[in-house]
Scaffold this motif. Structure first.
Motif, PDB file in Angstrom:
ATOM      1  N   ASP A 638       0.841  -1.190   0.000  1.00 25.13           N
ATOM      2  CA  ASP A 638       0.000   0.000   0.000  1.00 25.13           C
ATOM      3  C   ASP A 638       0.877   1.240   0.000  1.00 25.13           C
ATOM      4  OD1 ASP A 638      -2.377  -1.362   0.007  1.00 25.13           O
ATOM      5  OD2 ASP A 638      -2.468  -1.486   2.200  1.00 25.13           O
ATOM      6  N   ILE A 639       0.476   2.227  -0.794  1.00 23.32           N
ATOM      7  CA  ILE A 639       1.186   3.502  -0.809  1.00 23.32           C
ATOM      8  C   ILE A 639       0.772   4.309   0.419  1.00 23.32           C
ATOM      9  CG2 ILE A 639       1.400   5.691  -2.035  1.00 23.32           C
ATOM     10  CD1 ILE A 639       1.128   4.190  -4.619  1.00 23.32           C
ATOM     11  N   SER A 640       1.751   4.830   1.109  1.00 25.93           N
ATOM     12  CA  SER A 640       1.492   5.657   2.283  1.00 25.93           C
ATOM     13  C   SER A 640       2.511   6.783   2.303  1.00 25.93           C
ATOM     14  CB  SER A 640       1.588   4.824   3.569  1.00 25.93           C
ATOM     15  OG  SER A 640       1.411   5.653   4.709  1.00 25.93           O
ATOM     16  N   ARG A 641       2.036   8.034   2.256  1.00 24.24           N
ATOM     17  CA  ARG A 641       2.916   9.198   2.219  1.00 24.24           C
ATOM     18  C   ARG A 641       2.404  10.253   3.186  1.00 24.24           C
ATOM     19  NH1 ARG A 641       2.525   9.101  -4.257  1.00 24.24           N
ATOM     20  NH2 ARG A 641       4.122   7.535  -4.687  1.00 24.24           N
ATOM     21  N   LEU A 642       3.333  10.910   3.851  1.00 24.92           N
ATOM     22  CA  LEU A 642       2.988  11.974   4.787  1.00 24.92           C
ATOM     23  C   LEU A 642       4.003  13.097   4.635  1.00 24.92           C
ATOM     24  CD1 LEU A 642       1.416  13.171   7.217  1.00 24.92           C
ATOM     25  CD2 LEU A 642       3.044  11.966   8.704  1.00 24.92           C
ATOM     26  N   SER A 643       3.508  14.320   4.559  1.00 24.99           N
ATOM     27  CA  SER A 643       4.376  15.492   4.483  1.00 24.99           C
ATOM     28  C   SER A 643       3.818  16.565   5.411  1.00 24.99           C
ATOM     29  CB  SER A 643       4.453  16.029   3.048  1.00 24.99           C
ATOM     30  OG  SER A 643       5.191  17.238   3.007  1.00 24.99           O
ATOM     31  N   VAL A 644       4.683  17.129   6.241  1.00 24.21           N
ATOM     32  CA  VAL A 644       4.316  18.214   7.141  1.00 24.21           C
ATOM     33  C   VAL A 644       5.368  19.312   6.992  1.00 24.21           C
ATOM     34  CG1 VAL A 644       3.852  18.912   9.523  1.00 24.21           C
ATOM     35  CG2 VAL A 644       3.273  16.595   8.759  1.00 24.21           C
ATOM     36  N   SER A 645       4.931  20.541   6.738  1.00 21.80           N
ATOM     37  CA  SER A 645       5.882  21.629   6.511  1.00 21.80           C
ATOM     38  C   SER A 645       5.404  22.913   7.176  1.00 21.80           C
ATOM     39  CB  SER A 645       6.095  21.852   5.014  1.00 21.80           C
ATOM     40  OG  SER A 645       4.854  22.056   4.368  1.00 21.80           O
ATOM     41  N   PRO A 646       5.833  23.182   8.400  1.00 25.30           N
ATOM     42  CA  PRO A 646       5.562  24.481   9.035  1.00 25.30           C
ATOM     43  C   PRO A 646       6.617  25.503   8.641  1.00 25.30           C
ATOM     44  CG  PRO A 646       6.607  23.002  10.596  1.00 25.30           C
ATOM     45  CD  PRO A 646       6.439  22.217   9.326  1.00 25.30           C
ATOM     46  N   ALA A 647       6.251  26.774   8.661  1.00 24.08           N
ATOM     47  CA  ALA A 647       7.178  27.846   8.305  1.00 24.08           C
ATOM     48  C   ALA A 647       6.806  29.119   9.060  1.00 24.08           C
ATOM     49  CB  ALA A 647       7.154  28.107   6.800  1.00 24.08           C
ATOM     50  N   LEU A 648       7.828  29.853   9.478  1.00 17.77           N
ATOM     51  CA  LEU A 648       7.664  31.136  10.151  1.00 17.77           C
ATOM     52  C   LEU A 648       8.257  32.227   9.295  1.00 17.77           C
ATOM     53  CD1 LEU A 648       8.762  30.103  13.764  1.00 17.77           C
ATOM     54  CD2 LEU A 648       6.427  30.657  13.047  1.00 17.77           C
ATOM     55  N   HIS A 649       7.628  33.395   9.292  1.00 15.21           N
ATOM     56  CA  HIS A 649       8.176  34.537   8.548  1.00 15.21           C
ATOM     57  C   HIS A 649       7.685  35.827   9.196  1.00 15.21           C
ATOM     58  CE1 HIS A 649       4.165  34.687   6.615  1.00 15.21           C
ATOM     59  NE2 HIS A 649       4.296  33.386   6.548  1.00 15.21           N
ATOM     60  N   HIS A 650       8.579  36.793   9.294  1.00 12.72           N
ATOM     61  CA  HIS A 650       8.224  38.061   9.933  1.00 12.72           C
ATOM     62  C   HIS A 650       9.200  39.140   9.481  1.00 12.72           C
ATOM     63  CE1 HIS A 650       6.024  40.502  12.708  1.00 12.72           C
ATOM     64  NE2 HIS A 650       7.113  40.841  13.383  1.00 12.72           N
ATOM     65  N   ARG A 651       8.719  40.378   9.531  1.00 11.31           N
ATOM     66  CA  ARG A 651       9.552  41.534   9.188  1.00 11.31           C
ATOM     67  C   ARG A 651       9.815  42.377  10.433  1.00 11.31           C
ATOM     68  NH1 ARG A 651      10.381  42.785   3.830  1.00 11.31           N
ATOM     69  NH2 ARG A 651       9.215  41.525   2.317  1.00 11.31           N
ATOM     70  N   PHE A 652      11.025  42.932  10.483  1.00 16.02           N
ATOM     71  CA  PHE A 652      11.440  43.741  11.614  1.00 16.02           C
ATOM     72  C   PHE A 652      12.019  45.060  11.110  1.00 16.02           C
ATOM     73  CE2 PHE A 652      11.855  39.259  12.649  1.00 16.02           C
ATOM     74  CZ  PHE A 652      11.248  39.161  13.887  1.00 16.02           C
TER      75      PHE A 652
END
Length: 926
Positions: A638-652
């Motif tokens: 069985d094909i089983s795939r998982l992807s998790v991608s958090p990202a932070l971005h900010h200007r100062f």
């Protein structure tokens, strides 16, 4: 008898097939080829792969290794590699591939075929590619400067939206107009879908109300949003752009200077710094006014540290346009019926800002402006584009192609004609044909045909779209051997939207040189039913039921036919906050499919949460959604795939410093796990200069191996000067003094003051009168101009023409107090005597003539009423005879009125008489 012969034939064929399969299996066991299993790509344009060939047989092996690449990938050098391997030996062979602009993000495969000298495939191996998604959408406001004209007119903003990334984008463009009352904002939005490398024009329109018309100036803010709510671009259209001093700039030149060519910046980027794979990229573009035309350029060049040959230069060109004609030299790319890509030249005429009328081009097929090591041939084309807005419009092209790769010479003609182009119904037909000649056998000439149609119709509450296409197997275009039907009917039920669609796609091309394609006789049929509705004002729900039937023949699966039949339900929810700063998008596909003799569950989740400072993407898949996925995996797994991608971005620091950090975790039950860490900072050094530095680390692990890769990137971007318009010929400077003419005598007398804070029009350019009463318009080409001022605070300037014929011109113009005048027109109609007819009271010119001979006029409305602002004084009032309704007349004397300040002057009713009927009187004698 015939049935008996047929059974004998089928039995013999089966024996031959079994014998061939057995021989091939033995060969595969003796000589094998293997490639890298998973290749994670970056943003580099050149990919290096190696394959291992093992000869376990007791004899030396001569063979040919040939790769099959997905769309957007091209092998550098010869299309195949001849090898010789001693008995019991193994060797590694390197391959390099270019990643083109048409490469789609996500997963792809490069398949390596190992064949013996007779061309028989003895082994195959597949390298799985993962090209990270690159988002590079942008928008251009094609009408950055707008003027308010009349109340009731439309204010139209034209926007060009582009997708320069490598994935299909679903975008939303939002425009903020002033509200109807003139205060606050009204938000308008449009959604669109763009494929990589494409662009589309959209329009926002707003009716000019009286309140909006009275605003001196305002901005229309435009923002482009990705499907997840991320901002990809913004811009501003300035309405009633007023100033006290301005330099002349022709509107047509302004449009030219903001053309689609220039980015007006240059960037230098380094990748994989301080490593053996270090590379540099120089990219950017700009434009400059040269004479009465525009000179634009673009550059995209790569150089690698360990590659001693010439750099890779693509998408690099110089273009010049002037007076409706243009020419481009350098890299030429055109998406016609046959893809044109190479180094060459094209010349064209322009019908308007976006459409080339007639165009000719010739290229040497090459992916590098400096040339390639392999002869890809050459091509030439000519095309005619006419406006698609009227029936009978034709777009035609003819293409000649010489291709040593598939050993053919071909000519192709394609024509599209617009039969109907109405609001509720449009119909286009496409017809084409071609001839292909085998270079090895000049007598082998294959004719071909292509036909297509596009229909868009609104039938009451229903909308119908039908897109159909057919091309024969030897058609030399990019859609070779294709049959496609896309049918869809939809309608709104209040706020609900329902649709039904059917799609059929088949692909089975033929080549005169007998290309050995990986996938043959491909067919896909899809039937779907859909329902969608908004959930309040910030969310939408969509449900789709579908059945897909897919089948294909794959050369490495004993040339058999693989089939996948699936039934799925798709649930989709998207939400955005009222300020559009947060977005949530969730799509869930679930169902079941049958592949071979196996039934499997299908489940796919795609979720995204976008916040001003944070993004989160989650992807999960269980089961095969395509035949290709089933084939590349063990059918019992069985094909089983998982992807998790958090990202932070900010200007100062007042938006001058931007920091980004994120990670991507990916797990595949078959191919292993990987995780990527990224960090990037960008600082704005000056308003036109910025610098960035970033790094990422990639880790890969499966049950057999693990690896780690680190990369450092840095770059600098410099914005180029904006091109300045130049108008040839003699020029002069204009200075105009406006004053308040208190005594209404037209002379600037002692004690009278300069005017200030009034908006003045010179032609269609608006100026604000400063405290000294003087506006200045510099470098105006010699010619005639009109100065005017609409009614403001009880004052008005009637349009008056001025001539610029010297270097300096100074004028004095009075602002005289005006009064409002109103009245109405009626008709004296007598039923028994008056002639019958349409007695419309709209559009009648009411003329006002003062004691000095000044003439003003105003048109009546539907009810015959009118209103006008006039300078103070005495006037004669009468209707203009040529504008009166048919069979009416005005035979009274003009009325006399005195226009007074700060009060409404009422004109007596103007009565029109209707001509009498001619009545014949017959007399009879007794």
């Amino acid at each position: 008898m015939f049935g008996f012969i047929l059974r004998i034939f089928l039995f013999c064929s089966l024996i031959v097939l079994i014998q061939a399969s057995s021989t091939r299996a033995q060969q595969q066991g003796l000589v094998e080829i293997s490639a890298d299993t998973v290749v994670e790509l970056g943003i580099e344009k050149l990919v290096s792969l190696s394959v291992k060939v093992t000869n376990a047989s007791p004899m030396s092996f001569d063979g040919i290794v040939s790769p099959e690449t997905p769309q957007g990938y091209k092998k550098v050098g010869e299309p195949s590699l001849k090898i010789r391997l001693a008995a019991g030996a193994h060797a590694y062979f390197p391959f390099k591939f270019l990643i083109l602009n048409s490469a789609m993000s996500g997963k792809g495969e490069i398949r390596f075929n190992l064949a013996d000298p007779a061309g028989k495939i003895v082994s195959r191996s597949t390298a799985l590619l993962n090209l990270p998604a690159v988002r590079a959408s942008g928008l251009l406001i094609a009408t950055p400067n707008l003027l308010l004209k009349n109340i009731g007119d439309s204010l139209n903003v034209k926007i060009i939206v582009r997708n320069a990334g490598n994935q299909k984008e679903e975008l939303k463009v939002v425009a903020a107009f002033p509200a109807t009352e003139g205060e606050g904002k009204q938000i308008l939005e449009q959604s669109l879908t763009l494929l990589p490398g494409s662009e589309k024009e959209i329009y926002f329109s707003r009716i000019i109300t009286k309140q909006i018309h009275q605003l001196s100036s305002f901005y229309i803010n435009v923002a482009g949003l990705y499907k997840n709510g991320d901002l990809f671009a913004n811009g501003v259209a300035f309405v009633q752009n007023a100033a006290q001093e301005r330099q002349f700039s022709a509107p047509a030149q302004d449009r030219l200077l903001t053309s689609r060519f220039a980015t007006d910046q240059i960037s230098l980027n380094g990748q994989n710094l301080f490593s053996d794979s270090q590379s540099w990229q120089l990219s950017g573009g700009g434009a400059a006014q040269v004479g009465s035309g525009l000179l634009a350029f673009n550059v995209d060049a790569y150089q690698w540290k360990n590659i001693s040959n010439k750099p890779l230069i693509s998408n690099t060109w110089v273009n010049y346009e002037e007076k409706g004609y243009g020419a481009t030299i350098g890299n030429i790319t055109e998406n016609l019926e046959s893809f044109i890509n190479g180094r060459g030249i094209k010349v064209y005429s322009k019908k308007d800002d976006d459409i080339h009328g007639i165009e000719f081009g010739a290229v040497q097929r090459s992916f590098n402006l400096l040339g390639d090591n392999f002869n890809y041939g050459y091509a030439a084309y000519a095309r005619l584009n006419s406006s698609p807005l009227h029936p009978g419009a034709i777009n035609s092209s003819i293409i000649f192609d010489y291709s040593p790769i598939d050993q053919t010479r071909s000519i192709l003609s394609s024509n599209t004609v617009s039969v109907f182009n109405r609001k509720t119904f449009s119909l286009n037909f496409m017809g084409g044909g071609g001839l292909s000649q085998n270079l090895s056998d000049p007598q082998d000439i294959k004719p071909s045909l292509a036909l297509g149609s596009n229909i868009n119709a609104s039938l009451g509450k229903y909308t119908l779209t039908s897109n159909n296409y057919y091309s024969s197997a030897y058609y030399p275009g990019i859609r070779r051997g294709v049959m496609q039907f896309n049918e869809r009917i939809s309608r709104y039920l209040g706020k609900q939207y329902i649709w039904m669609g059917y799609n059929h796609y088949s692909f089975d091309p033929q080549y005169q040189r007998g290309f050995n394609l990986f996938q043959r006789d491909y067919r896909l049929q899809r039937l779907e039913l859909g329902w969608a509705r908004p959930l309040g004002t910030a969310a939408n729900l969509t449900l789709t039921m579908s059945n897909e039937r897919e089948q294909a023949s794959y050369n490495f699966v004993n040339s058999g036919i693989s089939k996948l039949n699936s039934f799925r339900l798709n649930e989709s929810v998207n939400w955005h906050s009222t300020n559009f700063k947060q977005n949530i998008f969730i799509t869930l596909e679930n169902g079941f499919a049958k592949y071979l003799s196996k039934n499997e569950l299908q489940l796919r989740l795609n979720a995204n949460w976008s916040h001003p400072f944070f993004n989160l993407n989650v992807y999960y898949q269980r089961g095969s959604f395509l035949i290709a996925e089933s084939i590349q995996n063990n059918p019992i797994d069985d094909i089983s795939r998982l992807s998790v991608s958090p990202a932070l971005h900010h200007r100062f620091f007042k938006q001058k410093l931007k920091l980004e950090a994120g990670l991507v975790y990916y797990r595949d039950a078959v191919f292993g796990n990987n995780i990527t860490y990224t960090i990037r900072s960008e600082i704005q050094i000056t308003p036109k200069s910025s610098f960035y530095v970033g790094s990422y680390q990639y880790q890969y692990r499966n049950q057999f191996a693990q690896s780690t890769f680190r990369s450092l990137q840095a770059g600098v971007t410099q914005k180029l000067p904006q091109p300045k318009a130049h108008t040839p010929g003699k020029k002069g400077d204009l200075e105009v003094l406006f004053f308040i003419d208190r005594n209404q005598n037209g002379t600037f007398d002692a004690g009278e003051l300069p005017a200030q804070n009034f908006n003045i029009l010179i032609n269609r350019i608006i100026f604000v009168v400063p405290a000294d009463g003087k506006i200045r318009y510099n470098k105006m080409p010699y010619g005639n101009y009109v100065v005017s001022m609409p009614l403001q605070n009880g004052y008005q300037v009637d349009p008056q023409e001025i001539a610029i014929s010297e270097k300096k011109l100074a004028l004095i113009i009075p602002l005289q107090r005006n009064g409002n005048v109103s009245g109405n027109v009626s008709v004296d109609y007598q039923e028994n005597k008056s002639v019958d007819g349409a007695l419309s009271l709209a559009g009648i010119n009411i003329v006002f003539v003062n004691d000095k001979g000044m003439i003003r006029a105003v048109k009546t409305g539907d009810q015959g009423n009118y209103s006008i602002s006039l300078p103070l004084g005495n006037y004669k009032v009468y209707p203009e005879n040529r504008t009166l309704p048919l069979n009416t007349l005005f035979d009274s004397a003009p009325q006399s009125i005195a226009v007074m300040s700060e009060q409404n002057t009422q004109v007596g009713e103007i009565v029109l008489k209707v001509k009498e009927k001619k009545i014949e009187i017959k007399r009879f004698k007794n």
